[in-house]
Scaffold this motif. Sequence first.
Motif, mmCIF file in Angstrom:
data_model
loop_
_atom_site.group_PDB
_atom_site.id
_atom_site.type_symbol
_atom_site.label_atom_id
_atom_site.label_comp_id
_atom_site.label_asym_id
_atom_site.label_seq_id
_atom_site.Cartn_x
_atom_site.Cartn_y
_atom_site.Cartn_z
ATOM 1 N N SER A 153 -36.151 -34.517 0.684
ATOM 2 C CA SER A 153 -35.609 -33.725 1.764
ATOM 3 C C SER A 153 -34.902 -32.508 1.205
ATOM 4 O O SER A 153 -34.270 -32.571 0.157
ATOM 5 N N ASN A 154 -34.976 -31.409 1.919
ATOM 6 C CA ASN A 154 -34.227 -30.197 1.620
ATOM 7 C C ASN A 154 -33.448 -29.828 2.866
ATOM 8 O O ASN A 154 -34.037 -29.678 3.937
ATOM 9 N N VAL A 155 -32.118 -29.677 2.723
ATOM 10 C CA VAL A 155 -31.265 -29.420 3.877
ATOM 11 C C VAL A 155 -30.290 -28.290 3.543
ATOM 12 O O VAL A 155 -29.689 -28.291 2.463
ATOM 13 N N ASN A 156 -30.141 -27.353 4.473
ATOM 14 C CA ASN A 156 -29.128 -26.305 4.384
ATOM 15 C C ASN A 156 -28.178 -26.482 5.563
ATOM 16 O O ASN A 156 -28.622 -26.551 6.707
ATOM 17 N N ILE A 157 -26.870 -26.550 5.269
ATOM 18 C CA ILE A 157 -25.853 -26.760 6.296
ATOM 19 C C ILE A 157 -24.807 -25.663 6.173
ATOM 20 O O ILE A 157 -24.338 -25.376 5.070
ATOM 21 N N ILE A 158 -24.423 -25.085 7.309
ATOM 22 C CA ILE A 158 -23.392 -24.054 7.280
ATOM 23 C C ILE A 158 -22.002 -24.688 7.345
ATOM 24 O O ILE A 158 -21.169 -24.456 6.478
ATOM 25 N N VAL A 187 -29.465 -30.517 -1.193
ATOM 26 C CA VAL A 187 -28.576 -30.174 -0.085
ATOM 27 C C VAL A 187 -27.711 -28.990 -0.500
ATOM 28 O O VAL A 187 -27.082 -29.010 -1.564
ATOM 29 N N ILE A 188 -27.691 -27.971 0.348
ATOM 30 C CA ILE A 188 -26.856 -26.796 0.130
ATOM 31 C C ILE A 188 -25.947 -26.654 1.343
ATOM 32 O O ILE A 188 -26.423 -26.611 2.480
ATOM 33 N N ILE A 189 -24.620 -26.599 1.091
ATOM 34 C CA ILE A 189 -23.631 -26.561 2.168
ATOM 35 C C ILE A 189 -22.670 -25.401 1.934
ATOM 36 O O ILE A 189 -22.166 -25.226 0.823
ATOM 37 N N GLU A 190 -22.401 -24.646 2.980
ATOM 38 C CA GLU A 190 -21.414 -23.563 2.898
ATOM 39 C C GLU A 190 -19.988 -24.117 2.983
ATOM 40 O O GLU A 190 -19.170 -23.848 2.123
ATOM 41 N N ASN A 191 -19.669 -24.845 4.050
ATOM 42 C CA ASN A 191 -18.325 -25.377 4.284
ATOM 43 C C ASN A 191 -18.404 -26.868 4.570
ATOM 44 O O ASN A 191 -19.049 -27.287 5.532
ATOM 45 N N PHE A 192 -17.732 -27.653 3.736
ATOM 46 C CA PHE A 192 -17.749 -29.113 3.850
ATOM 47 C C PHE A 192 -16.317 -29.621 3.937
ATOM 48 O O PHE A 192 -15.494 -29.325 3.073
ATOM 49 N N GLU A 193 -16.013 -30.386 4.977
ATOM 50 C CA GLU A 193 -14.693 -30.980 5.134
ATOM 51 C C GLU A 193 -14.848 -32.473 5.383
ATOM 52 O O GLU A 193 -15.553 -32.886 6.296
ATOM 53 N N SER A 194 -14.186 -33.269 4.566
ATOM 54 C CA SER A 194 -14.244 -34.723 4.676
ATOM 55 C C SER A 194 -12.818 -35.255 4.741
ATOM 56 O O SER A 194 -12.024 -35.008 3.833
ATOM 57 N N LYS A 195 -12.505 -35.972 5.825
ATOM 58 C CA LYS A 195 -11.155 -36.523 5.998
ATOM 59 C C LYS A 195 -11.229 -37.996 6.365
ATOM 60 O O LYS A 195 -12.026 -38.397 7.211
ATOM 61 N N ASN A 196 -10.409 -38.778 5.690
ATOM 62 C CA ASN A 196 -10.259 -40.200 5.988
ATOM 63 C C ASN A 196 -11.568 -40.983 5.870
ATOM 64 O O ASN A 196 -11.902 -41.808 6.716
ATOM 65 N N ASN A 197 -12.322 -40.696 4.822
ATOM 66 C CA ASN A 197 -13.541 -41.436 4.497
ATOM 67 C C ASN A 197 -13.329 -42.148 3.168
ATOM 68 O O ASN A 197 -12.562 -41.677 2.324
ATOM 69 N N GLU A 198 -14.000 -43.259 2.958
ATOM 70 C CA GLU A 198 -13.885 -43.945 1.669
ATOM 71 C C GLU A 198 -14.455 -43.071 0.553
ATOM 72 O O GLU A 198 -13.883 -42.965 -0.525
#
Length: 75
Positions: free
Chosen positions: A1-6, A25-36
């Motif tokens: 798979s190839n995925v682009n996420i803004i 996977v290419i991501i511009e802005n990634f925010e992860s809160k309260n995940n293991e």
Amino acid sequence: SNVNIINIRIQNSKTGLAVKDSSKVIIENFESKNNEYCLLQYRKKQEFGPSYTSIRDFLCDSQVFIQKGSVFENE
């Protein structure tokens, strides 16, 4: 798979994002809160190659796992 996420925000989960088995996977802005785990990157099946992830703005308040051979870039 190839995925682009803004923009992506993931919260209150076991795994924020899993990238595996030759995926890119290419991501511009990634925010992860309260995940293991914010990010898991690995090869599940031997017939596939390593995975690649590039994240420009990476906000993570938990663990990251990158399996040897996988590529993670944080600009």
